[in-house]
Design a protein around this motif. Structure first.
Motif, PDB file in Angstrom:
ATOM      1  N   ARG A   1       0.821  -1.196   0.000  1.00 34.75           N
ATOM      2  CA  ARG A   1       0.000   0.000   0.000  1.00 34.75           C
ATOM      3  C   ARG A   1       0.863   1.258   0.000  1.00 34.75           C
ATOM      4  O   ARG A   1       1.908   1.306   0.641  1.00 34.75           O
TER       5      ARG A   1
ATOM      6  N   GLY B   1      -0.748   4.211   0.797  1.00 30.23           N
ATOM      7  CA  GLY B   1      -1.441   5.102   1.710  1.00 30.23           C
ATOM      8  C   GLY B   1      -2.126   6.248   1.007  1.00 30.23           C
ATOM      9  O   GLY B   1      -2.668   7.149   1.653  1.00 30.23           O
TER      10      GLY B   1
ATOM     11  N   ILE C   1      -4.952   7.440  -1.998  1.00 25.82           N
ATOM     12  CA  ILE C   1      -6.020   7.134  -2.947  1.00 25.82           C
ATOM     13  C   ILE C   1      -6.242   8.365  -3.816  1.00 25.82           C
ATOM     14  O   ILE C   1      -5.853   9.478  -3.442  1.00 25.82           O
TER      15      ILE C   1
ATOM     16  N   ALA D   1     -11.583  10.480   4.443  1.00 23.41           N
ATOM     17  CA  ALA D   1     -10.347   9.737   4.182  1.00 23.41           C
ATOM     18  C   ALA D   1      -9.292  10.049   5.242  1.00 23.41           C
ATOM     19  O   ALA D   1      -8.593   9.146   5.720  1.00 23.41           O
TER      20      ALA D   1
ATOM     21  N   TRP E   1      -6.051   7.928   5.228  1.00 23.03           N
ATOM     22  CA  TRP E   1      -5.685   7.964   3.812  1.00 23.03           C
ATOM     23  C   TRP E   1      -5.293   9.374   3.395  1.00 23.03           C
ATOM     24  O   TRP E   1      -5.857  10.356   3.874  1.00 23.03           O
TER      25      TRP E   1
ATOM     26  N   ASP F   1      -3.473   3.517  -4.140  1.00 25.14           N
ATOM     27  CA  ASP F   1      -4.063   2.248  -3.708  1.00 25.14           C
ATOM     28  C   ASP F   1      -5.438   2.000  -4.299  1.00 25.14           C
ATOM     29  O   ASP F   1      -5.879   0.856  -4.404  1.00 25.14           O
TER      30      ASP F   1
ATOM     31  N   THR G   1     -12.425   0.534   0.435  1.00 25.01           N
ATOM     32  CA  THR G   1     -11.637  -0.255   1.387  1.00 25.01           C
ATOM     33  C   THR G   1     -11.970  -1.739   1.269  1.00 25.01           C
ATOM     34  O   THR G   1     -11.075  -2.600   1.288  1.00 25.01           O
TER      35      THR G   1
END
Length: 333
Positions: free
Chosen positions: A59, A61, A63, A86, A91, A118, A306
Motif C-alpha cells: 500500500r 497510503g 487514494i 479519508a 488515507w 491504492d 476499502t
C-alpha cells in the motif's frame, strides 16, 4: 545520507512505531510527543519513502479522487467530504480533474495498477467513453454518480426518481408548463439522460403531454452556460410556469437572468435545482432543490473502496444515497 524513521525516533527520543503513528495520524499520541517528533522531522529534513513502504505492505497510503470539473461548487463539496472522511481513516487523497476525458481516467487506473495509488474514486460522465470498460483490468475503483454498469462498485443518488419527484413538487400548485434546463443534444451525460427521463415520467403521471419546446439544451452545466441558454430560449419562447435546472449552479445562473428581466420568483416562474449546494441555500430567493447527504456519499465511497482493496473478487456492490425534495422560496415552499 537520507534520514530514516530510526534517525527521527532517535532524535525525538521515541520509538520508530511512535514516529509512524505521528505521521499516519491514526493512533493518537500526546501533544508533547507529537511536537518532538515533528521537530525531529524538520531538523533532519525527513521524507517518507513511500515506495519502500509500498514494497513492505503493498500500500502507498494514497487514494485518488477524480471529478470531471473541480471548478463547480458541487465538486468542491464532494471533494471536501471525501478528504475529511479519508483523513479520519488514515488515507491521503490525490485530487484530479478529468474534464470528462477517458484518457485521463485511463492514466489514473494505470497509476493504481502500478501501486502509486491504492485505489480510485471516479466520477465518470458518459459510460460509452469511460475508461471503465469490459476487458479492462480494473484496480480497486468506486464510481460516483449516474453511470450504470456492472463492472465497478458505485455510490449514487437515483436521478430518475429525484427528477420525477422534483417535477411533481413543482406541479403541485397547478403548474402545467414546466421546463427543464440541462438536456443535451446527441451524446448526453448519464445524469442528463436520467433526469430528463424522470421529468418525462412525472409528466406522464400528471397527464401532461411532452412538449419538446420546454426542453432547454445546455451542454456544460455552469452558471454562465445556463444563463446564456436561458437568455437565448426566452428570446423566442414564452415564459414557462416553472423551470427545473439539472444543477443548483445552473439554477443560480437562471435566477440571475430572470431577475435582470424583472420577473418575480416564484410569482411569475418557479425555479428549482439539484444538489443542494451552499450557494443555493443563500441565494435570493433561496433555492428549491434535490438534497442529499454528501458526507454519506464520501463515507460509502470509502467503505466500498476499502472493501474492494481487501477483496478484489467480490460481486459488484451498490450504495444508493437517500434524497429529499427541499422546497424553498424559489418555488414558494
Amino acid at each position: 545520507m537520507r534520514a530514516t524513521v530510526k534517525d527521527v525516533a532517535r532524535r525525538a527520543g521515541v520509538s520508530p512505531k511512535t514516529v509512524s503513528n505521528v505521521m499516519n495520524g491514526i493512533v493518537p499520541v500526546s501533544e508533547a510527543t507529537r511536537l518532538k517528533v515533528e521537530q525531529a522531522i524538520l531538523d533532519l529534513d525527513y521524507v517518507p519513502n513511500l515506495s519502500a513502504r509500498g514494497l513492505r505492505n503493498g500500500r502507498s497510503g494514497v487514494i485518488a479522487l477524480a471529478l470531471p470539473d473541480l471548478a463547480t461548487p458541487y465538486s468542491a463539496e464532494i471533494a471536501h467530504n471525501i478528504v475529511e472522511v479519508a483523513h479520519e481513516q488514515g488515507w491521503v487523497v490525490q485530487i484530479e480533474e478529468t474534464g470528462s476525458d477517458p484518457q485521463r481516467e485511463h492514466e489514473l487506473m494505470v497509476r493504481a495498477r502500478t501501486n502509486l495509488i491504492d485505489g480510485l474514486i471516479l466520477n465518470p460522465v458518459v459510460l460509452d467513453e469511460s475508461a471503465v470498460q469490459v476487458g479492462v483490468a480494473l484496480p480497486p475503483v468506486v464510481l460516483l454518480g449516474e453511470v450504470t454498469q456492472k463492472l465497478a462498485d458505485r455510490v449514487f443518488v437515483d436521478s430518475f426518481a429525484a427528477a420525477r419527484d422534483m417535477t411533481l413538487a413543482l406541479a403541485k400548485p397547478g403548474r402545467r408548463r414546466i421546463a427543464i434546463l440541462g438536456t443535451t443534444q446527441g451524446r448526453g451525460s448519464a445524469a442528463a439522460i436520467q433526469r430528463t427521463q424522470g421529468y418525462e415520467e412525472a409528466l406522464r403521471i400528471l397527464g401532461i403531454d411532452r412538449d419538446e419546446s420546454l426542453l432547454i439544451p445546455c451542454e456544460k452545466w455552469t452558471p454562465e452556460t445556463a444563463a446564456e441558454a436561458l437568455t437565448a430560449y426566452l428570446a423566442s419562447h414564452p415564459l414557462p410556469e416553472a423551470l427545473f435546472c439539472f444543477t443548483d449552479s445552473m439554477a443560480i445562473g437562471a435566477l440571475s437572468v430572470l431577475w435582470k428581466k424583472g420577473l418575480r420568483i416564484p410569482g411569475d416562474i418557479a425555479v428549482a435545482g439539484f444538489d443542494d449546494i451552499a450557494d443555493g441555500r443563500y441565494a435570493v430567493p433561496s433555492l428549491t432543490t434535490v438534497s442529499f447527504d454528501k458526507r454519506a456519499v464520501a463515507t460509502e465511497a470509502l467503505r466500498l473502496l476499502t472493501e474492494r482493496m481487501a477483496d478484489r473478487g467480490h460481486e459488484q456492490r451498490l450504495a444508493p444515497i437517500d434524497y429529499t425534495i427541499v422546497e424553498r422560496d424559489s418555488s414558494g415552499g
